[in-house]
Write a protein that holds these residues in place. Structure first.
Motif, mmCIF file in Angstrom:
data_model
loop_
_atom_site.group_PDB
_atom_site.id
_atom_site.type_symbol
_atom_site.label_atom_id
_atom_site.label_comp_id
_atom_site.label_asym_id
_atom_site.label_seq_id
_atom_site.Cartn_x
_atom_site.Cartn_y
_atom_site.Cartn_z
ATOM 1 N N ARG A 1 -2.395 -7.444 -2.244
ATOM 2 C CA ARG A 1 -2.284 -6.262 -3.082
ATOM 3 C C ARG A 1 -2.630 -5.008 -2.287
ATOM 4 O O ARG A 1 -3.527 -5.007 -1.439
ATOM 5 N N GLY A 2 -1.864 -3.944 -2.586
ATOM 6 C CA GLY A 2 -2.159 -2.639 -2.045
ATOM 7 C C GLY A 2 -2.716 -1.748 -3.143
ATOM 8 O O GLY A 2 -2.080 -1.611 -4.191
ATOM 9 N N LYS A 3 -3.892 -1.204 -2.939
ATOM 10 C CA LYS A 3 -4.557 -0.415 -3.993
ATOM 11 C C LYS A 3 -4.870 0.984 -3.481
ATOM 12 O O LYS A 3 -5.249 1.149 -2.311
ATOM 13 N N THR A 4 -4.736 1.947 -4.366
ATOM 14 C CA THR A 4 -5.075 3.337 -4.020
ATOM 15 C C THR A 4 -5.496 4.064 -5.276
ATOM 16 O O THR A 4 -5.001 3.759 -6.384
ATOM 17 N N PRO A 5 -6.392 5.027 -5.189
ATOM 18 C CA PRO A 5 -6.820 5.775 -6.386
ATOM 19 C C PRO A 5 -5.762 6.809 -6.794
ATOM 20 O O PRO A 5 -4.992 7.294 -5.964
ATOM 21 N N ILE A 6 -5.762 7.138 -8.070
ATOM 22 C CA ILE A 6 -4.903 8.210 -8.593
ATOM 23 C C ILE A 6 -5.817 9.393 -8.909
ATOM 24 O O ILE A 6 -6.803 9.249 -9.639
ATOM 25 N N ARG A 7 -5.517 10.531 -8.308
ATOM 26 C CA ARG A 7 -6.388 11.692 -8.448
ATOM 27 C C ARG A 7 -5.704 12.772 -9.312
ATOM 28 O O ARG A 7 -4.483 12.966 -9.246
ATOM 29 N N LEU B 1 0.830 -1.200 0.000
ATOM 30 C CA LEU B 1 0.000 0.000 0.000
ATOM 31 C C LEU B 1 0.868 1.256 0.000
ATOM 32 O O LEU B 1 0.554 2.247 -0.696
ATOM 33 N N THR B 2 1.971 1.223 0.744
ATOM 34 C CA THR B 2 2.876 2.379 0.782
ATOM 35 C C THR B 2 3.462 2.646 -0.605
ATOM 36 O O THR B 2 3.555 3.806 -1.068
ATOM 37 N N THR B 3 3.850 1.574 -1.285
ATOM 38 C CA THR B 3 4.393 1.716 -2.642
ATOM 39 C C THR B 3 3.331 2.282 -3.590
ATOM 40 O O THR B 3 3.604 3.157 -4.423
ATOM 41 N N ALA B 4 2.110 1.785 -3.442
ATOM 42 C CA ALA B 4 1.017 2.255 -4.308
ATOM 43 C C ALA B 4 0.755 3.730 -4.075
ATOM 44 O O ALA B 4 0.538 4.508 -5.040
ATOM 45 N N LEU B 5 0.754 4.164 -2.823
ATOM 46 C CA LEU B 5 0.518 5.578 -2.516
ATOM 47 C C LEU B 5 1.622 6.458 -3.119
ATOM 48 O O LEU B 5 1.364 7.570 -3.607
ATOM 49 N N THR B 6 2.849 5.943 -3.071
ATOM 50 C CA THR B 6 3.965 6.696 -3.628
ATOM 51 C C THR B 6 3.824 6.842 -5.147
ATOM 52 O O THR B 6 4.004 7.928 -5.712
ATOM 53 N N VAL B 7 3.466 5.708 -5.817
ATOM 54 C CA VAL B 7 3.322 5.733 -7.278
ATOM 55 C C VAL B 7 2.193 6.668 -7.685
ATOM 56 O O VAL B 7 2.270 7.388 -8.697
ATOM 57 N N ALA B 8 1.094 6.660 -6.878
ATOM 58 C CA ALA B 8 -0.079 7.468 -7.230
ATOM 59 C C ALA B 8 0.223 8.954 -7.211
ATOM 60 O O ALA B 8 -0.497 9.757 -7.851
ATOM 61 N N GLU B 9 1.296 9.390 -6.534
ATOM 62 C CA GLU B 9 1.618 10.803 -6.444
ATOM 63 C C GLU B 9 2.654 11.247 -7.488
ATOM 64 O O GLU B 9 3.039 12.416 -7.532
ATOM 65 N N ILE B 10 3.138 10.322 -8.307
ATOM 66 C CA ILE B 10 4.145 10.695 -9.328
ATOM 67 C C ILE B 10 3.457 11.492 -10.441
ATOM 68 O O ILE B 10 2.475 11.003 -11.048
ATOM 69 N N PRO B 11 3.950 12.688 -10.750
ATOM 70 C CA PRO B 11 3.301 13.526 -11.790
ATOM 71 C C PRO B 11 3.270 12.854 -13.151
ATOM 72 O O PRO B 11 2.285 12.994 -13.903
ATOM 73 N N GLU B 12 4.344 12.162 -13.510
ATOM 74 C CA GLU B 12 4.391 11.537 -14.825
ATOM 75 C C GLU B 12 3.271 10.506 -14.980
ATOM 76 O O GLU B 12 2.719 10.316 -16.085
ATOM 77 N N VAL B 13 2.942 9.815 -13.861
ATOM 78 C CA VAL B 13 1.866 8.811 -13.922
ATOM 79 C C VAL B 13 0.535 9.502 -14.175
ATOM 80 O O VAL B 13 -0.273 9.073 -15.009
ATOM 81 N N LYS B 14 0.294 10.608 -13.487
ATOM 82 C CA LYS B 14 -0.957 11.343 -13.677
ATOM 83 C C LYS B 14 -1.063 11.883 -15.100
ATOM 84 O O LYS B 14 -2.133 11.830 -15.732
ATOM 85 N N GLN B 15 0.083 12.396 -15.631
ATOM 86 C CA GLN B 15 0.074 12.936 -16.991
ATOM 87 C C GLN B 15 -0.197 11.847 -18.019
ATOM 88 O O GLN B 15 -0.907 12.052 -19.001
ATOM 89 N N LEU C 1 -1.995 9.224 -17.573
ATOM 90 C CA LEU C 1 -3.403 8.828 -17.512
ATOM 91 C C LEU C 1 -4.320 9.831 -18.189
ATOM 92 O O LEU C 1 -5.367 9.461 -18.742
ATOM 93 N N ILE C 2 -3.916 11.130 -18.167
ATOM 94 C CA ILE C 2 -4.777 12.136 -18.820
ATOM 95 C C ILE C 2 -4.348 12.388 -20.262
ATOM 96 O O ILE C 2 -4.901 13.265 -20.955
ATOM 97 N N GLY C 3 -3.296 11.617 -20.733
ATOM 98 C CA GLY C 3 -2.899 11.669 -22.143
ATOM 99 C C GLY C 3 -1.879 12.721 -22.482
ATOM 100 O O GLY C 3 -1.641 12.981 -23.653
ATOM 101 N N THR C 4 -1.242 13.341 -21.512
ATOM 102 C CA THR C 4 -0.265 14.381 -21.805
ATOM 103 C C THR C 4 1.161 13.936 -21.493
ATOM 104 O O THR C 4 2.095 14.731 -21.644
ATOM 105 N N GLY C 5 1.340 12.706 -21.063
ATOM 106 C CA GLY C 5 2.656 12.233 -20.685
ATOM 107 C C GLY C 5 3.156 11.145 -21.607
ATOM 108 O O GLY C 5 2.427 10.620 -22.440
ATOM 109 N N ASP C 6 4.443 10.753 -21.365
ATOM 110 C CA ASP C 6 5.073 9.703 -22.150
ATOM 111 C C ASP C 6 4.810 8.372 -21.448
ATOM 112 O O ASP C 6 5.370 8.099 -20.380
#
Length: 538
Positions: free
Chosen positions: A139-145, A48-62, A64-69
Motif C-alpha cells: 500500500r501507498g499512503k499519503t496525508p491529505i492536507r 504511492l504515486t497514485t496516492a499523492l495524485t489523489v491527495a491533490e484532487i480538490p474534489e477529494v479535499k472538499q 473531506l471538509i463537507g463541502t463537496g459531492d
C-alpha cells in the motif's frame, strides 16, 4: 569384495552436471528474491504515486471538509482505480474512517492495517505491506492536507500480493526458459569436454594416471644416472635427485629457462637446440660427465630434449686402477726380462773370469733394490701406495729413468678401501707426468717423498725435466690442457677431480736447477666423510 571405479568421463559428467545444476539453482533463488523485492518496490512506488495524485484532487479535499459531492468523488475514485490497475483506493478522514472503498459496505467503517499513524499524525508519505480488509497488500499512503496545511485525511492505494506475484511470474517464466537452455548447453559442453580430456589422457583413468606418476617418480629417482629434461622452449621440466647433486641446483629450477639455471654451460647450449643429440663428454663442477642427449617428439614435432648423464669420475678411477694393475703386470714382465739380461751379464762376467766386476755389479743392483724394498715394505704401511711405488719403479727401470724414494719417507696409516682408486689416480698420474717430463734428458731422474706424520698425507714428486711454463700453469688442470704433443690432457684433470673427492690440494713449484716439484696434500680425516657421501649417493 571388489569395487568398480567410475570412469573419468562418467565422473566428470556427473560432477559438472551437479555443479551446473547448483549454480542454476542459486541463480534462480537470487533472481526470485531480487525480482520479487523489485516488483514489490515498483508496485509500492506506483501505489504511492497514485496516492499523492489523489491527495491533490480538490474534489477529494472538499468532500473531506463537507463541502463537496461525496458520490461524485466515489465515482471518480473508482475510475482512477481502474485506470491505475489498483486493487483499491481508500480515502479516510482525519479519524481513519473510510469515505470511499470498492466494497460499499465497508464505507463508514474504520480503516484496518494499523499503518495510518505515520500519515495522519506525522504527515509522512510511505509504502507498507499490511493486512487489509481485502487481504495482504502493498500500500501507498499519503496525508491529505487542507489549504492551511492541516491534515484532514489519508489516501491508501493498494495492490494485492497475488497481483504482484502474477506480475513476477510473467518475468520468471522467461527467465526459467533461459536457465533451462543454459543448463542444456552446459550438459552438452561437459560431455564434449569429458571426451576431449579422455582423448588427451590416452583413455587412462585418474587412478591409473596417479599410479603411473608415482611409478615414474620412483623409477626416475632409482636410476643411477642424472636426468634433466626441457620442453620446446628450453624450460626445465624434469630433474631427479642425482642431477640436482651433480649440477648443484635445486627444485626451484623446474619451470625456469635452462640457460638461467646453468649459465654459460655446454649442457644448456645443447638442450636449447633441436639438432644436437647423441653422446658428449664434459666436465661440470670438476666432475667428468658422460652425457647422452635425446629429442622428445610429439606428433612429429619437437617437444623438448632429455639429458641423461653419469658421473664418470668414480668409474674412471676404477678403470685407472685396473689399468694400473695391468700396467703392474706389464712392468713385472719387463722387470723379469731386465733381470734375465742382468743374469746373462753376470754369467758372462763369471765365464770370462771378471770376478771383481761381477761382484761389483751384483752389489750395486742388490744394494739399490734392498734399499728401495726396505723403504716400501718397512716404512710404507698402506698396500695401495706400496703397489703404486713398485709398479712405477719397474716402469722407470724399463724407461731407463732413475726412480728413487726418499729414505725419510714413511706412511703409517692404512687408507680405507674407498680411497684406493682416487689414490691410484692421483699418485699414478703425477708420477707418470714426471716420467714424461724427463724423457730425453741426459740423466732422467724422478724422486718421491711421502709422509703422513701430521693430519694429512704429503706426497712430493720432483723431476729434472724442462719444467712447466707459468703461462699454462693456471689452465694445467683443465681438460684438454697438456704440454705433450699428441696427448689429450686428461691426466691432471682426473687428478684434480680425484683430489676434490678426498678434499686434497696440489701445489706446483720450480725444481732447482731444472724441473718441477708437485706437492700433494690429502687430509686423512676427510676420507670417512667421503665414504658417507658415497653411501648417500648409492
Amino acid at each position: 569384495m571388489t569395487t568398480t571405479k567410475r570412469t573419468l568421463e562418467k565422473k566428470f559428467r556427473r560432477y559438472v552436471t551437479a555443479l551446473i545444476a547448483l549454480i542454476m539453482l542459486l541463480i534462480t533463488f537470487v533472481y526470485i528474491y531480487l525480482e520479487r523485492e523489485q516488483a514489490r518496490n515498483l508496485i509500492g512506488e506506483q501505489a504511492l504515486t497514485t496516492a499523492l495524485t489523489v491527495a491533490e484532487i480538490p474534489e477529494v479535499k472538499q468532500a473531506l471538509i463537507g463541502t463537496g459531492d461525496v458520490d461524485k468523488v466515489r465515482e471518480m475514485i473508482d475510475q482512477i482505480q481502474r485506470n491505475a490497475g489498483a486493487e483499491y483506493i481508500v480515502i479516510g478522514d482525519g479519524d481513519g474512517v473510510r469515505l470511499t472503498h470498492p466494497n460499499r459496505e465497508q464505507i463508514g467503517q474504520e480503516m484496518v492495517g494499523g499503518d495510518n499513524d505515520d500519515a495522519l499524525l506525522y504527515g509522512r508519505s510511505y509504502t507498507s505491506l499490511a493486512q487489509g480488509s481485502l487481504g495482504e497488500a502493498v500500500r501507498g499512503k499519503t496525508p491529505i492536507r487542507a489549504e492551511d496545511g492541516s491534515i484532514i485525511g489519508v489516501v491508501s492505494v493498494g495492490y494485492m500480493i497475488e497481483y504482484i506475484n502474477a506480475t513476477f511470474l510473467k518475468g520468471f517464466t522467461v527467465f526459467a526458459s533461459a536457465i533451462l537452455v543454459i543448463f542444456l548447453i552446459g550438459m552438452v559442453g561437459s560431455n564434449a569436454l569429458a571426451r576431449s580430456i579422455r582423448r588427451d589422457t590416452f583413455g587412462l583413468e585418474p587412478y591409473q594416471i596417479a599410479r603411473l606418476y608415482k611409478e615414474r617418480h620412483a623409477v626416475i629417482e632409482a636410476v643411477s644416472e642424472g636426468l634433466l629434461a626441457t620442453d620446446q622452449d628450453g624450460r626445465v621440466t624434469l630433474l631427479n635427485a642425482l642431477a640436482k647433486e651433480v649440477l648443484q641446483i635445486d627444485e626451484q629450477a623446474i619451470g625456469q629457462k635452462i640457460d638461467q639455471v646453468l649459465p654459460d654451460s655446454e649442457i644448456a647450449a645443447v638442450l636449447q637446440t633441436e639438432e644436437a643429440t647423441g653422446q658428449n663428454e664434459v666436465i661440470v663442477n670438476e666432475d667428468r660427465l658422460i652425457i647422452y642427449y635425446q629429442i622428445i617428439s610429439e606428433d612429429g614435432h619437437y617437444a623438448g630434449k632429455v639429458a641423461r648423464f653419469q658421473n664418470r669420475t668414480e668409474l674412471q678411477e676404477l678403470v685407472n686402477a685396473l689399468s694400473e694393475i695391468q700396467q703392474y703386470s706389464k712392468d713385472l714382465r719387463a722387470q723379469t726380462h731386465e733381470y734375465t739380461n742382468k743374469l746373462y751379464a753376470i754369467s758372462g762376467y763369471l765365464q770370462l773370469g771378471y770376478y771383481d766386476e761381477a761382484i761389483d755389479f751384483i752389489e750395486e743392483e742388490t744394494g739399490t733394490q734392498s734399499r728401495d724394498d726396505r723403504i716400501v715394505f718397512e716404512q710404507i704401511q698402506d698396500p695401495t701406495i706400496q703397489a703404486i711405488l713398485i709398479g712405477k719403479r719397474s716402469k722407470a727401470s724399463e724407461k731407463k729413468i732413475s726412480f728413487t724414494l726418499d729414505p725419510a719417507s714413511t706412511v703409517e696409516w692404512q687408507w680405507p678401501a674407498e680411497a684406493a682408486a682416487p689414490l691410484v689416480t692421483i699418485i699414478g698420474n703425477v708420477v707418470d707426468n714426471a716420467f714424461d717430463a724427463v724423457i730425453g734428458r741426459d740423466k732422467p731422474t724422478v724422486e718421491v717423498f711421502l709422509t703422513d706424520l701430521g693430519k694429512e698425507l704429503i706426497v712430493e714428486v720432483a723431476d729434472n725435466g724442462s719444467g712447466i711454463a707459468e703461462s699454462i700453469q693456471a689452465q694445467l688442470f683443465e681438460q684438454g690442457t697438456t704440454t705433450k704433443s699428441g696427448q689429450r690432457g686428461y691426466g691432471l684433470a682426473l687428478v684434480k677431480a680425484a683430489l676434490k673427492e678426498l678434499n686434497g690440494t696440489l701445489e706446483i713449484e720450480h725444481n732447482q736447477p731444472s724441473g718441477t716439484i708437485m706437492s700433494l696434500y690429502i687430509p686423512k680425516e676427510q676420507v670417512g666423510e667421503r665414504s658417507e657421501r658415497n653411501d648417500s649417493r648409492r
